[in-house]
Design a protein around this motif. Structure first.
Motif, PDB file in Angstrom:
ATOM      1  N   TYR A 258     -12.103   5.860  27.138  1.00 39.84           N
ATOM      2  CA  TYR A 258     -12.535   4.835  28.093  1.00 39.84           C
ATOM      3  C   TYR A 258     -11.687   3.573  27.971  1.00 39.84           C
ATOM      4  O   TYR A 258     -11.237   3.011  28.978  1.00 39.84           O
ATOM      5  CB  TYR A 258     -14.007   4.529  27.847  1.00 39.84           C
ATOM      6  CG  TYR A 258     -14.576   3.412  28.685  1.00 39.84           C
ATOM      7  CD1 TYR A 258     -14.833   3.595  30.045  1.00 39.84           C
ATOM      8  CD2 TYR A 258     -14.872   2.176  28.119  1.00 39.84           C
ATOM      9  CE1 TYR A 258     -15.372   2.567  30.808  1.00 39.84           C
ATOM     10  CE2 TYR A 258     -15.406   1.146  28.872  1.00 39.84           C
ATOM     11  CZ  TYR A 258     -15.665   1.350  30.211  1.00 39.84           C
ATOM     12  OH  TYR A 258     -16.190   0.332  30.978  1.00 39.84           O
ATOM     13  N   GLN A 267      -5.588   7.566  31.661  1.00 41.86           N
ATOM     14  CA  GLN A 267      -6.854   8.265  31.869  1.00 41.86           C
ATOM     15  C   GLN A 267      -6.819   9.712  31.375  1.00 41.86           C
ATOM     16  O   GLN A 267      -7.745  10.478  31.659  1.00 41.86           O
ATOM     17  CB  GLN A 267      -7.225   8.233  33.350  1.00 41.86           C
ATOM     18  CG  GLN A 267      -7.426   6.838  33.901  1.00 41.86           C
ATOM     19  CD  GLN A 267      -7.928   6.837  35.329  1.00 41.86           C
ATOM     20  OE1 GLN A 267      -8.306   7.868  35.875  1.00 41.86           O
ATOM     21  NE2 GLN A 267      -7.946   5.668  35.953  1.00 41.86           N
ATOM     22  N   PHE A 275     -16.212   9.764  33.770  1.00 41.21           N
ATOM     23  CA  PHE A 275     -15.519   9.449  35.023  1.00 41.21           C
ATOM     24  C   PHE A 275     -16.380   9.820  36.233  1.00 41.21           C
ATOM     25  O   PHE A 275     -16.443   9.074  37.216  1.00 41.21           O
ATOM     26  CB  PHE A 275     -14.180  10.188  35.086  1.00 41.21           C
ATOM     27  CG  PHE A 275     -13.379   9.898  36.327  1.00 41.21           C
ATOM     28  CD1 PHE A 275     -12.589   8.766  36.394  1.00 41.21           C
ATOM     29  CD2 PHE A 275     -13.427  10.736  37.418  1.00 41.21           C
ATOM     30  CE1 PHE A 275     -11.853   8.477  37.539  1.00 41.21           C
ATOM     31  CE2 PHE A 275     -12.702  10.471  38.567  1.00 41.21           C
ATOM     32  CZ  PHE A 275     -11.920   9.334  38.619  1.00 41.21           C
ATOM     33  N   PHE A 278     -19.149   7.222  36.740  1.00 45.78           N
ATOM     34  CA  PHE A 278     -18.616   6.001  37.337  1.00 45.78           C
ATOM     35  C   PHE A 278     -18.270   6.240  38.807  1.00 45.78           C
ATOM     36  O   PHE A 278     -18.452   5.356  39.646  1.00 45.78           O
ATOM     37  CB  PHE A 278     -17.381   5.536  36.565  1.00 45.78           C
ATOM     38  CG  PHE A 278     -17.684   4.673  35.376  1.00 45.78           C
ATOM     39  CD1 PHE A 278     -17.364   3.337  35.365  1.00 45.78           C
ATOM     40  CD2 PHE A 278     -18.303   5.196  34.256  1.00 45.78           C
ATOM     41  CE1 PHE A 278     -17.645   2.539  34.273  1.00 45.78           C
ATOM     42  CE2 PHE A 278     -18.600   4.423  33.157  1.00 45.78           C
ATOM     43  CZ  PHE A 278     -18.269   3.081  33.153  1.00 45.78           C
ATOM     44  N   SER A 279     -17.755   7.418  39.097  1.00 46.67           N
ATOM     45  CA  SER A 279     -17.352   7.728  40.472  1.00 46.67           C
ATOM     46  C   SER A 279     -18.546   7.713  41.411  1.00 46.67           C
ATOM     47  O   SER A 279     -18.452   7.230  42.548  1.00 46.67           O
ATOM     48  CB  SER A 279     -16.665   9.102  40.512  1.00 46.67           C
ATOM     49  OG  SER A 279     -16.354   9.471  41.830  1.00 46.67           O
ATOM     50  N   THR A 284     -14.984   3.520  39.853  1.00 45.81           N
ATOM     51  CA  THR A 284     -13.733   4.030  39.293  1.00 45.81           C
ATOM     52  C   THR A 284     -12.601   3.011  39.377  1.00 45.81           C
ATOM     53  O   THR A 284     -11.622   3.121  38.643  1.00 45.81           O
ATOM     54  CB  THR A 284     -13.309   5.312  40.019  1.00 45.81           C
ATOM     55  OG1 THR A 284     -13.311   5.081  41.447  1.00 45.81           O
ATOM     56  CG2 THR A 284     -14.257   6.444  39.714  1.00 45.81           C
ATOM     57  N   HIS A 285     -12.735   2.028  40.276  1.00 46.25           N
ATOM     58  CA  HIS A 285     -11.681   1.005  40.357  1.00 46.25           C
ATOM     59  C   HIS A 285     -11.577   0.212  39.063  1.00 46.25           C
ATOM     60  O   HIS A 285     -10.532  -0.395  38.771  1.00 46.25           O
ATOM     61  CB  HIS A 285     -11.958   0.067  41.535  1.00 46.25           C
ATOM     62  CG  HIS A 285     -13.248  -0.705  41.403  1.00 46.25           C
ATOM     63  ND1 HIS A 285     -13.312  -1.931  40.808  1.00 46.25           N
ATOM     64  CD2 HIS A 285     -14.515  -0.403  41.790  1.00 46.25           C
ATOM     65  CE1 HIS A 285     -14.563  -2.374  40.838  1.00 46.25           C
ATOM     66  NE2 HIS A 285     -15.311  -1.463  41.428  1.00 46.25           N
ATOM     67  N   LEU A 287     -11.549   1.546  36.143  1.00 47.36           N
ATOM     68  CA  LEU A 287     -10.719   2.331  35.237  1.00 47.36           C
ATOM     69  C   LEU A 287      -9.279   2.435  35.713  1.00 47.36           C
ATOM     70  O   LEU A 287      -8.444   3.020  35.023  1.00 47.36           O
ATOM     71  CB  LEU A 287     -11.314   3.731  35.073  1.00 47.36           C
ATOM     72  CG  LEU A 287     -12.770   3.764  34.591  1.00 47.36           C
ATOM     73  CD1 LEU A 287     -13.300   5.182  34.584  1.00 47.36           C
ATOM     74  CD2 LEU A 287     -12.890   3.137  33.216  1.00 47.36           C
TER      75      LEU A 287
END
Length: 914
Positions: A258, A267, A275, A278-279, A284-285, A287
């Motif tokens: 992370y 990544q 992921f 978060f998506s 995701t922006h 990351l």
């Protein structure tokens, strides 16, 4: 309209960039006579707008130049994107392979994952071994091949045969010379409608071919002889690897992956489940290295320079030249390149006190990137980065007056978060087809914490780790604690699927209409809010009136030179004030009307965009290409969706080969089935039918149950020892999805007024028990569900992987049934032919007997099989029997996805590949 005219006059560089994007986009989307027609229309619209806005000739010519030259530049760049190898291998298809020995230089980092290493190579020479004689102009080598010089870029995949080979490939670096011996072939193209096109994706990176190598011994790698510019990239990769190693020392488990994604944009080690979580929330922006990271770095560097007592000009210069270093260290993705260019221009402008407009800076960055590589325009990261950044500059000032009821510190955060979500919404549903209703709330809570606390702590801990590991470990512990809280909040927000909405991919026209309506609505709301502020301040009472002469309190009417002139002045003033009030009332009424109309237009757009594409009374049967497996999506005339099987990747790997397992292995359900369902607007599946428990039929359904709401699961009433089957059933139970056992003696299942299903198998012996235990059957093919789907007057026969013994049993059972059963009786099978039959077991020789074909006499047959599959499906004997039965044959391994549209007994068929 006035705002649009002001933008044209005050920001010519922005308008020039917009027309450049329009011209490039038109050339990207269209070609031939369509492009000429679109270009002519755009030129006429441009001239009309410039004339209406009162723009001068020079301005109009500049915009016309931008529109025409950008399209021409795209066409020239795209025409130049050709392969030298194409001339020799023009007759090869995507499935053909050609032996090759290639010489070149590695130009990308080595991505070693499991038993495979991937990287790009810029070729210098290639020796091809062809079946046919080479072209006369080529120089033949002693092995009857073709040796040619080329500057092609190829994607290389090295299949690792032993765990020790991982150490070998990990020593390879960008810039090394390499000699490859392997097989050359074209990248895979999209085999499903709306599917991911790997061939086109690689083409935008100027890659036309792939070389597959078996074993690291077939790749001889040597370091470069002398220093060149490529050594900068080698140094960058080495530094990134060391930074990643230091983060591995500081952070444990999923925290290491992370923080690598958050701090250095790597990544590769990010946990796939993290992921995905978060998506789902649109996070995701965080990351992806972007403007937020650049802003934090610039702020920290300026603070350091100020602490060192550098002058303002020196500080800005030092930071400006350090930005490219940071861009390289974080991977140089389009979003970070955009942010880096904007940062450098902004710092230079601050130093020289020039070009203070942020939109101008953004325009320069966009033009520079599109001139360097026009293909950036089709990059998702590029699109999101620039559209969201421009949206923040344009829309946040319009939204802020509506947030005056909030404290100033909170209003700014809310405004930026809301605008970012509104601007990114169309592209999010176009590419990812899902939006969480609590995404704004999640971003509002988590983004400030991550960007202002976690990210700086991660950077400081990384830097401190090189000088004081103890202090860095303490900071890392605090960061991990914050990360753990973040993960728990994200998991809690994803706990319910009620907030997740699935959207079909909208059209370009819909996206443009969305932005126009949003801009107009916010503009009117801002103006309306400004008018209310003026009313509160009483500004209307202090506006001087033309022709009004105030009465002097010291002068009486009798002392005036004339009474009537004063009365006339007062009357005129009153009439003028009444006119202002009437016009103000009309303006308010017009503004309210516009707000209502625009709000209605936005609701109409969102409602229309959310709906699945209308079938206009037709049904649709879609045989998806999932490789070696089955997956059929049925859409009824009334818009209900049924998924029959879901494909699945078969894995024969043993425990000793655990090292071959990849971090994010390919899974057909998550990579193919679920994205296709979302893109086609499947908000809910009426049922998931599992014909039997084999991996290549149910492996992909796990992702389906996790991502798509399902109302029911139907299976064949048997159990299997498969871990996939057990996990799938457990998931259905945990989600409260009803599970039904299909039986031959069940009533006809009516999906809607135009669609019904009757199950024909499995045929089980009669039993007097009301409740019987489910049998455990290892060989599931014989127990496959077989059923007839009747829709809009057409009949489809689905067979799973049933074998010839089961086929014979079904026919015998139909003989015994009442002839009054028009749907499934033996007589109906003979007199009323099946329109389409899904050929059993992918065309295996153990199925589809001559007796079976003679009983159903299908007008068309569909074989679902993988390209170059290891089983040799479909078997030539089966294909021969089908041909002799005069049935029209479709094969997914040859034609990709097969779609059949049914309306009033007529079937229209289209295939993805010709």
């Amino acid at each position: 309209m006035k705002g649009f005219v002001q933008i044209m006059k005050r920001r010519p560089l922005l308008v020039f960039t917009v027309f450049w994007v329009i011209g490039s986009g038109a050339a990207c989307l269209y070609d031939g006579w369509r492009l000429a027609l679109i270009a002519a229309g755009l030129i006429l619209i441009l001239l009309a707008v410039c004339h209406w806005a009162g723009a001068g000739r020079l301005f109009s010519l500049c915009m016309l130049f931008s529109l025409c030259v950008s399209g021409t530049y795209w066409e020239w760049h795209d025409a130049a994107n050709v392969s030298d190898l194409e001339k020799v291998l023009s007759g090869e298809t995507s499935t053909d392979t050609v032996p090759i020995t290639a010489f070149g230089v590695i130009i990308s980092p080595i991505e070693a994952d499991g038993d495979r290493a991937d990287f790009n190579v810029s070729l210098h020479q290639a020796a091809l071994t062809l079946a046919e004689p080479p072209a006369p102009q080529k120089q033949a080598n002693p092995d009857n091949g073709t040796m040619l010089k080329t500057d092609d870029i190829v994607r290389v995949q090295v299949k690792l045969l032993d765990k020790k080979e991982l150490e070998i490939v990990n020593r390879w670096q960008r810039g090394d010379r390499i000699e490859l011996t392997g097989e050359l072939q074209k990248p895979g193209e999209a085999r499903n409608f709306d599917g991911f096109d790997y061939l086109q994706y690689l083409r935008t990176q100027n890659i036309h071919w792939m070389i597959k190598v078996k074993g690291s011994e077939q790749a001889q790698v040597t370091p470069p002889d002398s220093w060149n510019l490529g050594h900068i990239l080698r140094w960058t990769d080495a530094v990134r690897e060391k930074l990643g190693g230091k983060l591995d020392q500081l952070y444990d488990g999923i925290h290491a992956g992370y923080m690598k994604g958050l701090v250095i944009g790597n990544q590769d080690d990010l946990d796939p489940d993290t992921f995905m979580e978060f998506s789902r929330l649109g996070l995701t922006h965080i990351l992806a290295i972007s403007g937020m990271h650049v802003a934090v770095v610039v702020g920290c560097l300026l603070f350091v320079c100020t602490t060192l007592r550098m002058t303002r000009e020196t500080s800005l210069t030092v930071v400006m030249w350090l930005i490219p270093v940071y861009v390289l260290l974080t991977g140089a993705s389009p979003s970070i390149v955009r942010a880096g260019i904007m940062g450098m221009i902004g710092l230079y402008a601050a130093r020289r006190r020039l070009l203070k407009d942020g939109l101008h800076i953004l325009s320069v960055a966009a033009l520079a990137m599109l001139l360097w590589n026009p293909y950036f325009l089709v990059n998702v990261s590029f699109q999101l980065s620039f559209i969201v950044t421009a949206g923040l500059m344009i829309f946040v000032p319009k939204l802020m007056p509506l947030l005056t009821f909030l404290p100033r510190w909170l209003a700014g955060t809310v405004g930026i978060t809301v605008v970012a979500q509104l601007i990114s919404f169309p592209l999010t549903i176009y590419y990812f087809n899902q939006v969480s209703l609590i995404s704004v709330f999640a971003n509002l809570i988590l983004v400030p914490v991550i960007s202002l606390v976690v990210l700086p702590l991660g950077m400081v801990s990384l830097l401190m780790g090189w000088v004081w590991m103890g202090g860095a470990g303490w900071l890392a512990a605090v960061t991990e604690w914050l990360n753990q809280i973040t993960f728990r909040i994200v998991e809690w927000m994803n706990g319910s699927s009620a907030f997740m909405t699935l959207w079909p991919s909208p059209s370009l026209a819909w996206i443009l209409c969305y932005f126009v309506v949003l801009y107009s609505l916010l503009s009117i709301l801002k103006k309306r809010s400004g008018s209310r502020e003026e009313e509160r301040s009483g500004s209307d009472d202090t506006v001087p009136l033309a022709g009004y002469v105030p009465l002097d309190s010291k002068r009486s009417l009798s002392g005036a030179t004339g009474v009537f002139p004063l009365v006339d002045q007062w009357a005129g003033a009153l009439r003028w004030r009444g006119f202002l009030r009437a016009s103000d009332y009309i303006e308010r009424y017009a503004a309210r009307t516009a707000i209502v109309l625009l709000s209605g237009a936005m609701v109409f757009l969102l409602y229309g965009g959310y709906q699945s594409p209308s079938m206009h009374g037709a049904g649709l049967v879609q045989f998806l290409d999932v490789g070696q497996g089955d997956a059929i999506l049925v859409t009824t005339p009334e818009g209900k969706h049924v998924l029959i099987d879901g494909g699945g990747t078969v894995n024969f790997r043993k425990e000793k080969d655990a090292w071959r397992e990849r971090k994010a292995p390919y899974e057909v359900g998550a990579k193919v089935v679920v994205p296709l369902l979302k893109k086609r607007g499947v908000h809910q599946l009426e049922a998931v039918i599992m014909t039997h428990g084999d991996q290549d039929h149910i492996g992909g359904l796990q992702a389906v149950l996790q991502e798509i709401p399902v109302k029911s699961v139907v299976f064949n009433g048997t159990l299997t020892e498969s871990a996939t089957f057990g996990k799938l059933m457990l998931t259905a139970v945990q989600q409260g999805i009803p599970i039904y056992e299909a039986g031959v003696d069940r009533e006809v299942w009516k999906l809607d007024s135009h669609t019904e299903i009757q199950f024909l198998a499995p045929v089980s012996p009669e039993s007097g028990e009301t409740i019987k235990p489910l049998p455990l059957i290892k060989e599931q093919n014989h127990a496959s569900l077989v059923f007839v789907l009747q829709m809009n007057g057409s009949r489809f026969l689905f067979t799973g992987d049933t074998d010839q013994a089961a086929e014979h049993k079904i026919l015998l059972h139909l003989e015994e049934r009442s002839p009054q059963d028009d749907l499934v009786s033996r007589r109906a099978a003979a007199d009323d032919r099946i329109d389409v039959m899904k050929v059993a077991h992918h065309g295996s020789k153990t199925s589809t007997s001559a007796l079976w074909l003679n009983a159903w006499k299908p007008k068309a047959s569909v074989i679902s099989a993988g390209v170059n599959n290891m089983y040799g499906h479909p078997h030539p004997d089966v294909v021969g029997r089908l041909e002799r039965s005069s049935t029209l044959i479709y094969q997914t391994n040859l034609q990709g996805e097969i779609q059949m549209r049914i309306k009033e007994g007529h079937i229209e068929t289209r295939t993805k590949l010709p």
